[in-house]
Design a protein around this motif. Structure first.
Motif, PDB file in Angstrom:
ATOM      1  N   PHE A   1       0.837  -1.198   0.000  1.00 23.38           N
ATOM      2  CA  PHE A   1       0.000   0.000   0.000  1.00 23.38           C
ATOM      3  C   PHE A   1       0.874   1.251   0.000  1.00 23.38           C
ATOM      4  N   GLY A   2       1.892   1.290   0.845  1.00 16.36           N
ATOM      5  CA  GLY A   2       2.805   2.429   0.859  1.00 16.36           C
ATOM      6  C   GLY A   2       3.549   2.581  -0.455  1.00 16.36           C
ATOM      7  N   GLY A   3       3.922   1.456  -1.048  1.00 14.85           N
ATOM      8  CA  GLY A   3       4.600   1.505  -2.338  1.00 14.85           C
ATOM      9  C   GLY A   3       3.713   2.048  -3.438  1.00 14.85           C
ATOM     10  N   PHE A   4       2.452   1.631  -3.426  1.00 21.37           N
ATOM     11  CA  PHE A   4       1.509   2.167  -4.419  1.00 21.37           C
ATOM     12  C   PHE A   4       1.363   3.672  -4.272  1.00 21.37           C
ATOM     13  N   LEU A   5       1.207   4.127  -3.028  1.00 27.75           N
ATOM     14  CA  LEU A   5       1.025   5.568  -2.805  1.00 27.75           C
ATOM     15  C   LEU A   5       2.280   6.344  -3.172  1.00 27.75           C
ATOM     16  N   ALA A   6       3.438   5.846  -2.786  1.00 30.15           N
ATOM     17  CA  ALA A   6       4.686   6.543  -3.106  1.00 30.15           C
ATOM     18  C   ALA A   6       4.894   6.611  -4.614  1.00 30.15           C
ATOM     19  N   ALA A   7       4.638   5.517  -5.305  1.00 30.19           N
ATOM     20  CA  ALA A   7       4.792   5.512  -6.760  1.00 30.19           C
ATOM     21  C   ALA A   7       3.818   6.478  -7.422  1.00 30.19           C
ATOM     22  N   ALA A   8       2.591   6.529  -6.922  1.00 31.09           N
ATOM     23  CA  ALA A   8       1.601   7.446  -7.501  1.00 31.09           C
ATOM     24  C   ALA A   8       2.006   8.896  -7.305  1.00 31.09           C
ATOM     25  N   ILE A   9       2.541   9.219  -6.139  1.00 26.89           N
ATOM     26  CA  ILE A   9       2.965  10.602  -5.885  1.00 26.89           C
ATOM     27  C   ILE A   9       4.164  10.959  -6.752  1.00 26.89           C
ATOM     28  N   VAL A  10       5.123  10.069  -6.869  1.00 28.04           N
ATOM     29  CA  VAL A  10       6.316  10.339  -7.695  1.00 28.04           C
ATOM     30  C   VAL A  10       5.928  10.500  -9.167  1.00 28.04           C
ATOM     31  N   VAL A  11       5.079   9.621  -9.659  1.00 19.11           N
ATOM     32  CA  VAL A  11       4.664   9.698 -11.063  1.00 19.11           C
ATOM     33  C   VAL A  11       3.837  10.959 -11.319  1.00 19.11           C
ATOM     34  N   SER A  12       2.981  11.321 -10.375  1.00 17.86           N
ATOM     35  CA  SER A  12       2.168  12.528 -10.582  1.00 17.86           C
ATOM     36  C   SER A  12       3.033  13.788 -10.564  1.00 17.86           C
ATOM     37  N   TRP A  13       4.044  13.856  -9.707  1.00 12.82           N
ATOM     38  CA  TRP A  13       4.955  15.006  -9.743  1.00 12.82           C
ATOM     39  C   TRP A  13       5.761  15.022 -11.041  1.00 12.82           C
ATOM     40  N   GLY A  14       6.145  13.852 -11.513  1.00 18.53           N
ATOM     41  CA  GLY A  14       6.858  13.779 -12.793  1.00 18.53           C
ATOM     42  C   GLY A  14       6.011  14.290 -13.938  1.00 18.53           C
ATOM     43  N   MET A  15       4.739  13.901 -13.950  1.00 23.48           N
ATOM     44  CA  MET A  15       3.852  14.389 -15.018  1.00 23.48           C
ATOM     45  C   MET A  15       3.625  15.892 -14.887  1.00 23.48           C
ATOM     46  N   TYR A  16       3.589  16.399 -13.654  1.00 24.23           N
ATOM     47  CA  TYR A  16       3.421  17.838 -13.442  1.00 24.23           C
ATOM     48  C   TYR A  16       4.607  18.603 -14.030  1.00 24.23           C
ATOM     49  N   PHE A  17       5.829  18.123 -13.793  1.00 20.62           N
ATOM     50  CA  PHE A  17       7.002  18.813 -14.315  1.00 20.62           C
ATOM     51  C   PHE A  17       7.133  18.665 -15.825  1.00 20.62           C
ATOM     52  N   ILE A  18       6.656  17.580 -16.369  1.00 21.71           N
ATOM     53  CA  ILE A  18       6.678  17.422 -17.826  1.00 21.71           C
ATOM     54  C   ILE A  18       5.728  18.422 -18.475  1.00 21.71           C
ATOM     55  N   LYS A  19       4.565  18.627 -17.852  1.00 18.93           N
ATOM     56  CA  LYS A  19       3.582  19.539 -18.433  1.00 18.93           C
ATOM     57  C   LYS A  19       4.015  20.999 -18.315  1.00 18.93           C
ATOM     58  N   HIS A  20       4.662  21.357 -17.200  1.00 21.71           N
ATOM     59  CA  HIS A  20       5.029  22.760 -16.977  1.00 21.71           C
ATOM     60  C   HIS A  20       6.452  22.975 -17.337  1.00 21.71           C
TER      61      HIS A  20
END
Length: 56
Positions: free
Chosen positions: A37-56
């Motif tokens: 569960f912690g791994g899923f959440l950590a991966a989701a947060i890392v991937v979402s920040w990565g997508m945020y920086f790709i977009k901006h």
């Protein structure tokens, strides 16, 4: 239902299945499920920040 809520539900139920199918004792099932569960959440947060920086 937001995307984050859906992610939490998916992570919760997938972690339960992983904990039950990958470990044999109840204590290790709970520990492995919590780890997944912690791994899923950590991966989701890392991937979402990565997508945020790709977009901006």
């Amino acid at each position: 239902m937001s995307h984050f809520t859906a992610l939490l539900l998916y992570a919760f139920f997938a972690s339960i299945v992983f904990g039950i199918t990958q470990r044999s004792t109840p204590r290790s099932m709970v520990r492995f499920g919590a780890l997944c569960f912690g791994g899923f959440l950590a991966a989701a947060i890392v991937v979402s920040w990565g997508m945020y920086f790709i977009k901006h």
